[in-house]
Design a protein around this motif. Sequence first.
Motif, PDB file in Angstrom:
ATOM      1  N   ALA A 153       0.916  -1.071  -0.018  1.00  0.00           N
ATOM      2  CA  ALA A 153       0.166   0.081   0.042  1.00  0.00           C
ATOM      3  C   ALA A 153       1.054   1.093   0.137  1.00  0.00           C
ATOM      4  CB  ALA A 153      -0.941   0.162   1.270  1.00  0.00           C
ATOM      5  N   LYS A 154       2.010   1.328   0.772  1.00  0.00           N
ATOM      6  CA  LYS A 154       2.875   2.433   0.740  1.00  0.00           C
ATOM      7  C   LYS A 154       3.962   2.147  -0.080  1.00  0.00           C
ATOM      8  CE  LYS A 154       0.927   3.936   5.157  1.00  0.00           C
ATOM      9  NZ  LYS A 154       1.171   4.304   6.493  1.00  0.00           N
ATOM     10  N   ASP A 155       4.271   1.131  -0.908  1.00  0.00           N
ATOM     11  CA  ASP A 155       5.574   0.940  -1.685  1.00  0.00           C
ATOM     12  C   ASP A 155       5.265   1.585  -3.253  1.00  0.00           C
ATOM     13  OD1 ASP A 155       7.667  -0.223  -3.035  1.00  0.00           O
ATOM     14  OD2 ASP A 155       7.034  -2.206  -2.735  1.00  0.00           O
ATOM     15  N   ASP A 156       6.057   2.695  -3.382  1.00  0.00           N
ATOM     16  CA  ASP A 156       6.081   3.528  -4.601  1.00  0.00           C
ATOM     17  C   ASP A 156       6.407   2.493  -5.770  1.00  0.00           C
ATOM     18  OD1 ASP A 156       4.991   5.443  -3.162  1.00  0.00           O
ATOM     19  OD2 ASP A 156       6.950   6.419  -3.008  1.00  0.00           O
ATOM     20  N   THR A 157       7.069   1.427  -5.603  1.00  0.00           N
ATOM     21  CA  THR A 157       7.656   0.641  -6.496  1.00  0.00           C
ATOM     22  C   THR A 157       6.685  -0.160  -7.083  1.00  0.00           C
ATOM     23  OG1 THR A 157       8.489  -1.047  -5.142  1.00  0.00           O
ATOM     24  CG2 THR A 157      10.153   0.793  -5.734  1.00  0.00           C
ATOM     25  N   ARG A 158       5.531  -0.481  -6.550  1.00  0.00           N
ATOM     26  CA  ARG A 158       4.191  -1.372  -6.721  1.00  0.00           C
ATOM     27  C   ARG A 158       3.162  -0.271  -6.958  1.00  0.00           C
ATOM     28  NH1 ARG A 158       3.725  -6.110  -4.070  1.00  0.00           N
ATOM     29  NH2 ARG A 158       1.968  -6.325  -5.281  1.00  0.00           N
ATOM     30  N   PRO A 159       3.061   0.712  -8.026  1.00  0.00           N
ATOM     31  CA  PRO A 159       2.040   1.414  -8.470  1.00  0.00           C
ATOM     32  C   PRO A 159       0.573   0.856  -8.852  1.00  0.00           C
ATOM     33  CG  PRO A 159       3.537   1.578 -10.240  1.00  0.00           C
ATOM     34  CD  PRO A 159       4.047   0.684  -9.199  1.00  0.00           C
ATOM     35  N   THR A 160       0.903  -0.247  -9.236  1.00  0.00           N
ATOM     36  CA  THR A 160      -0.392  -1.268  -9.320  1.00  0.00           C
ATOM     37  C   THR A 160      -1.043  -2.043  -8.410  1.00  0.00           C
ATOM     38  OG1 THR A 160       0.748  -2.904 -10.333  1.00  0.00           O
ATOM     39  CG2 THR A 160       0.173  -1.328 -11.987  1.00  0.00           C
ATOM     40  N   CYS A 161      -0.633  -1.667  -7.155  1.00  0.00           N
ATOM     41  CA  CYS A 161      -0.904  -2.505  -5.885  1.00  0.00           C
ATOM     42  C   CYS A 161      -2.438  -2.206  -5.740  1.00  0.00           C
ATOM     43  CB  CYS A 161      -0.339  -1.904  -4.719  1.00  0.00           C
ATOM     44  SG  CYS A 161      -0.645  -2.446  -3.126  1.00  0.00           S
ATOM     45  N   ASN A 162      -2.827  -3.607  -5.405  1.00  0.00           N
ATOM     46  CA  ASN A 162      -4.416  -3.724  -4.926  1.00  0.00           C
ATOM     47  C   ASN A 162      -4.381  -3.721  -3.479  1.00  0.00           C
ATOM     48  OD1 ASN A 162      -7.075  -4.433  -5.104  1.00  0.00           O
ATOM     49  ND2 ASN A 162      -6.829  -6.485  -4.815  1.00  0.00           N
ATOM     50  N   GLY A 163      -4.085  -2.441  -3.228  1.00  0.00           N
ATOM     51  CA  GLY A 163      -4.226  -2.189  -1.758  1.00  0.00           C
ATOM     52  C   GLY A 163      -5.561  -1.459  -1.197  1.00  0.00           C
TER      53      GLY A 163
END
Length: 275
Positions: A153-163
Motif C-alpha cells: 500500500a505504501k510501496d511506490d515501486t508497486r504503483p499497480t498495488c491492489n491496496g
Amino acid sequence: MWALAAAGGFRGDAEPGRPHSCPRHPGARTMLPLLLLLLATAHGLKTIGYTPTLASSSLGGLITASTFTLEQPRCVFSEDPGNPVIWLVVAVPEAVGTFNDSVEPGSPERAFQSFPRNASAYMTLNTTLLNYPCPKRPGDITVLRVGSETNCAKDDTRPTCNGPLPNPGPYRVKFLSLNGSVPVAQTKWSEPITLRTAQPPGDIPAMGSGHSASMIALTSILSILFAILLAGLVAMLVFWGSDTYSGSSTFSKPEAVTVRRYNTHHVYDQPAARL
C-alpha cells in the motif's frame, strides 16, 4: 516561394534558436490528451455492453471498510490477437467523464499510492483471458477482492498495488483491455460502490444500556434459580455427610463379649503304692 517555405525560409514562423522545421505551437501540450484519445479510437477501442457488479450477496464480507468484491468478467472479452491484458480501473465518480484510457498503468496518474489525492483513478489486478475462462469451470472461484493487498500500500515501486481503499468512497470501476499499451476494449462503468463506515467508539452504547427489560428479568430469574440450586446441592452434601457419619458410628460400636467360666478337671498323680 514554396521551395523557400519547405526549406524553412519563413523565419517568422519559427522560434529563434530552434530549427525552422519545428515551429512553436502553444496549444500542443493541451491537445496531447485529445490526440491520445483519438489514437485509441483509431486503433479500434470498443465498449462492451457489460457492467461490473458486486459478487453474490451470499458471500461473507462482500463490502468492508476498505474492500469490496466483484464478479469476474467471465465470457465478456473476446479473444484478440496479441493476448491483451485486462485491467481493473478504480476511480472516483468525478473522474469517469474525463477518464483517459490511453494513460498507461503504473504511471503517476494511475498509481495507487497517489489515489485519490493526486490521482483520480488507478489500475490494478491485471491478468489475461486465461484466468477468465468461459464457461466457468466447476469449483472455480469467480470473484475479485478489491483492496486485499496490504504489504504494498505504501510501496511506490508497486504503483499497480491492489491496496486497501483509503475511504468509504463512493467508487466506480470498469475493466479495460490493453494490447501492449494500446486500449482495445472496455466495459461500462459500474454503479457507485460505497464502503462500510466504522462506528466511532463514542457511538457504541455502554454495557447494559441497550438491554431490554425482559432480558434483565430473565437474567434475574436465572440467577435466583442458580442460587436455589446451589443451596440445595450444599444441603444434600451436608445431609449425606451426616448420615454417613452416624451409620459408621453404629456399626463401629464394639459388642459386649461374655466369657463363660468353667472348671477344668484336674488329674491328680496317684501314689505309686496304689498301683
